[in-house]
Design a protein around this motif. Sequence first.
Motif, PDB file in Angstrom:
ATOM      1  N   LEU A  60       0.833  -1.200   0.000  1.00 26.81           N
ATOM      2  CA  LEU A  60       0.000   0.000   0.000  1.00 26.81           C
ATOM      3  C   LEU A  60       0.871   1.255   0.000  1.00 26.81           C
ATOM      4  N   GLY A  61       1.922   1.242   0.827  1.00 25.13           N
ATOM      5  CA  GLY A  61       2.818   2.386   0.864  1.00 25.13           C
ATOM      6  C   GLY A  61       3.528   2.608  -0.463  1.00 25.13           C
ATOM      7  N   ARG A  62       3.950   1.524  -1.115  1.00 24.11           N
ATOM      8  CA  ARG A  62       4.652   1.651  -2.387  1.00 24.11           C
ATOM      9  C   ARG A  62       3.734   2.174  -3.488  1.00 24.11           C
ATOM     10  N   VAL A  63       2.445   1.885  -3.384  1.00 25.47           N
ATOM     11  CA  VAL A  63       1.496   2.354  -4.385  1.00 25.47           C
ATOM     12  C   VAL A  63       1.213   3.846  -4.221  1.00 25.47           C
ATOM     13  N   LEU A  64       1.077   4.301  -2.974  1.00 27.98           N
ATOM     14  CA  LEU A  64       0.608   5.657  -2.720  1.00 27.98           C
ATOM     15  C   LEU A  64       1.730   6.682  -2.560  1.00 27.98           C
ATOM     16  N   VAL A  65       2.921   6.233  -2.202  1.00 29.73           N
ATOM     17  CA  VAL A  65       4.039   7.165  -1.982  1.00 29.73           C
ATOM     18  C   VAL A  65       5.119   6.890  -3.020  1.00 29.73           C
ATOM     19  N   PRO A  66       5.542   7.900  -3.826  1.00 31.03           N
ATOM     20  CA  PRO A  66       5.115   9.311  -3.800  1.00 31.03           C
ATOM     21  C   PRO A  66       4.059   9.651  -4.839  1.00 31.03           C
ATOM     22  N   SER A  67       3.414   8.657  -5.436  1.00 34.27           N
ATOM     23  CA  SER A  67       2.500   8.933  -6.538  1.00 34.27           C
ATOM     24  C   SER A  67       1.321   9.795  -6.116  1.00 34.27           C
ATOM     25  N   VAL A  68       0.779   9.533  -4.915  1.00 26.39           N
ATOM     26  CA  VAL A  68      -0.394  10.262  -4.451  1.00 26.39           C
ATOM     27  C   VAL A  68      -0.059  11.159  -3.265  1.00 26.39           C
ATOM     28  N   ALA A  69       0.853  10.734  -2.401  1.00 24.66           N
ATOM     29  CA  ALA A  69       1.189  11.500  -1.206  1.00 24.66           C
ATOM     30  C   ALA A  69       2.691  11.441  -0.979  1.00 24.66           C
ATOM     31  N   ASP A  70       3.179  12.388  -0.169  1.00 29.58           N
ATOM     32  CA  ASP A  70       4.591  12.383   0.197  1.00 29.58           C
ATOM     33  C   ASP A  70       4.891  11.354   1.284  1.00 29.58           C
ATOM     34  N   ALA A  71       3.913  11.029   2.090  1.00 25.98           N
ATOM     35  CA  ALA A  71       4.103  10.080   3.188  1.00 25.98           C
ATOM     36  C   ALA A  71       2.752   9.516   3.576  1.00 25.98           C
ATOM     37  N   LEU A  72       2.784   8.403   4.290  1.00 21.73           N
ATOM     38  CA  LEU A  72       1.543   7.839   4.807  1.00 21.73           C
ATOM     39  C   LEU A  72       1.800   7.162   6.146  1.00 21.73           C
ATOM     40  N   VAL A  73       0.749   7.043   6.925  1.00 24.01           N
ATOM     41  CA  VAL A  73       0.752   6.306   8.188  1.00 24.01           C
ATOM     42  C   VAL A  73      -0.476   5.400   8.174  1.00 24.01           C
ATOM     43  N   VAL A  74      -0.280   4.115   8.442  1.00 28.66           N
ATOM     44  CA  VAL A  74      -1.393   3.163   8.491  1.00 28.66           C
ATOM     45  C   VAL A  74      -1.561   2.716   9.940  1.00 28.66           C
ATOM     46  N   LEU A  75      -2.770   2.931  10.463  1.00 30.45           N
ATOM     47  CA  LEU A  75      -3.110   2.488  11.812  1.00 30.45           C
ATOM     48  C   LEU A  75      -4.157   1.386  11.700  1.00 30.45           C
ATOM     49  N   VAL A  76      -3.934   0.296  12.412  1.00 29.72           N
ATOM     50  CA  VAL A  76      -4.842  -0.855  12.380  1.00 29.72           C
ATOM     51  C   VAL A  76      -5.321  -1.116  13.803  1.00 29.72           C
ATOM     52  N   ARG A  77      -6.496  -1.658  13.910  1.00 28.57           N
ATOM     53  CA  ARG A  77      -7.089  -1.903  15.231  1.00 28.57           C
ATOM     54  C   ARG A  77      -6.195  -2.758  16.106  1.00 28.57           C
ATOM     55  N   ASP A  78      -6.183  -2.426  17.380  1.00 26.96           N
ATOM     56  CA  ASP A  78      -5.396  -3.158  18.365  1.00 26.96           C
ATOM     57  C   ASP A  78      -6.305  -3.486  19.562  1.00 26.96           C
ATOM     58  N   PRO A  79      -6.480  -4.774  19.897  1.00 21.32           N
ATOM     59  CA  PRO A  79      -5.905  -5.930  19.206  1.00 21.32           C
ATOM     60  C   PRO A  79      -6.596  -6.171  17.868  1.00 21.32           C
ATOM     61  N   LEU A  80      -5.933  -6.996  17.033  1.00 22.62           N
ATOM     62  CA  LEU A  80      -6.511  -7.316  15.741  1.00 22.62           C
ATOM     63  C   LEU A  80      -7.848  -8.019  15.933  1.00 22.62           C
ATOM     64  N   PRO A  81      -8.884  -7.606  15.228  1.00 21.10           N
ATOM     65  CA  PRO A  81     -10.211  -8.195  15.458  1.00 21.10           C
ATOM     66  C   PRO A  81     -10.343  -9.566  14.814  1.00 21.10           C
ATOM     67  N   ASP A  82     -11.299 -10.331  15.313  1.00 23.06           N
ATOM     68  CA  ASP A  82     -11.664 -11.604  14.691  1.00 23.06           C
ATOM     69  C   ASP A  82     -12.710 -11.294  13.628  1.00 23.06           C
ATOM     70  N   VAL A  83     -12.242 -11.128  12.384  1.00 19.48           N
ATOM     71  CA  VAL A  83     -13.142 -10.681  11.329  1.00 19.48           C
ATOM     72  C   VAL A  83     -14.108 -11.766  10.893  1.00 19.48           C
ATOM     73  N   GLU A  84     -13.882 -13.009  11.311  1.00 20.56           N
ATOM     74  CA  GLU A  84     -14.776 -14.093  10.906  1.00 20.56           C
ATOM     75  C   GLU A  84     -15.939 -14.246  11.872  1.00 20.56           C
ATOM     76  N   ARG A  85     -15.805 -13.740  13.084  1.00 23.72           N
ATOM     77  CA  ARG A  85     -16.869 -13.887  14.071  1.00 23.72           C
ATOM     78  C   ARG A  85     -17.431 -12.516  14.427  1.00 23.72           C
ATOM     79  N   ASP A  86     -17.155 -12.052  15.642  1.00 22.86           N
ATOM     80  CA  ASP A  86     -17.647 -10.758  16.084  1.00 22.86           C
ATOM     81  C   ASP A  86     -16.466  -9.819  16.245  1.00 22.86           C
TER      82      ASP A  86
END
Length: 583
Positions: A60-86
Amino acid sequence: MRDHLEPLAGQPPAVPVQRHPPPAAAGGAPVRLAERLARLDCAARRINSSLDLAATLRNLGRVLVPSVADALVVLVRDPLPDVERDPGRPRALRVRHTCGTRLGRAAGVRPVSPGSLLERALLRRAPHGPTVLDARRGGLAAELLGARAVGRLPAGTTLLALPLHGRQAALGMLLLVRRPRPDGSAAGFDPGDTATAAHLATHAGLAVDTALRYTREWEIADELQRSMLPAHLPQPHGVRLAHRYLPGERGAQVGGDWYDAIPLPGNRVALIVGDVMGHSLTSAAVMGQLRTSAQTLAGLDLPPHEVLYHLDEQAQRLGQEHHLATCVYAVYDPIAGRVVIANAGHVPPVLLAPDGSGRLLDLPPGAPIGVGGVDFSSVELPAPPGSSLLLFTDGLVETRRRPLGTGLELLRARLAGGSRLDPEQLCQEALRILPPGDRADDIALLAAAFDGIPAEDVAYWYLQPKHETPGRARRLAGHTLRRWGLDHLAESCELMVSELVTNAVQHATRPVTLRLVRTSVLRCEVGDDSPALPRTRRAGPEEERGRGLQIVGRCADRWGATRLGTGKVVWFEQRLGGEPVSR
């Protein structure tokens, strides 16, 4: 800045996602649209090219930087959720990837308070911004990165926040950063840039969701396989054992490698390493069935080639879609100082002599288990005290860039260092031949250091099944224990020997065997040719029989019975002193 994307392996070069497409000549709008769609398609394929979460975020970073933005930060939920259940509601976000900036170092974990601006931005599906930083430095950026991190950004920095949504839940936030122009003015995101970023954020959210689902499946499969492997190995007398199991890379799925060590009568031990071909949950399930079958067959004390023959039959019964498996089965006798080995299409073990020299065993290769209709043969080799044996699966010696033959010779040379290694060191040295980052297959190791049992610590007799035999066995046992300086055990041992030999004489048609072995415990084994295993039962007050095993159970620290191919062995152990025998 980079003006193009790195091409994926096996794909045409990526087309850049340009910030400001040049104006097209009259009639060139369809061409410009086709080019833009091609760039977006290539970028989307790159984002979705991996099932690993970290690799997905890097792409994702290689796609968007620098083509769309100069930098990016990706934040993901903590703890990682169980996307198959609840997946539940988001409670915190953690910085999982940055590109072109150091902002993530200070952000760490950011709480998501109910009703906060961050929660509202996370749950909505539309971009938030663009926002040009001014002197106030507040808002969503401060909640995402912290006021201190945002305070270090120069005025005129433009931020664009986009939620990452999976199939069922919000998974995180993508923050794009554009630095101010040299004159200090803002270099904002135009509507085309925002639409491009939102489109790619949608792909990124689904890719993160897929990666989390795959990670969960991999963890379940890995847990399943580990649950089928022994939690710990026995430590029989006369041999020291160690093992290692390394799962393959997540992209390789779960494999079917296994190892086992099974104590046998006569202080012998069966050593097994096998590998079910393929990588899937089915491979792990087949491995569990074969390991259970091998344990049952080992308990019958069959020769190694017979064990492989019956394992082959078991694989045939699994059905037409069964998996093939390779296996090495060895039985070590510490009293005789010999090892008997049979091979079913497996990589050859390494045998180290007492002087440290090593060789790959030249065994009849056999065919993999499951082929059917193939004969297996056993080879008996000397295994004097001080020698060692390493059984392993092909994942140790064969990699993407190293052929099997080269890996086997490298392993032999590595282990044959001229010095004796304990089994733990043997496993560690074997794993040192693995190149970094080049392991797709799982690996199982089983190392055995042969110490042997001296002949003077063993007494063995063949006794005719006669009425006077129990009395003779009692005298032989008592004399041996007094010669060994174990007078304090003589009375109880004589009593138990008398009871077991009496029971054996009643059922035997051939000579009864009596063996005493002195190690850290005293072990007595009584064998006969009757397959019927004795069972403890409560004798009535008027009965004269039925109390023998009750006496053994009270006097011995451990006792048991094992059915053999030609009968059975009943045994008991007594501690020589100190702590009780481990149960």
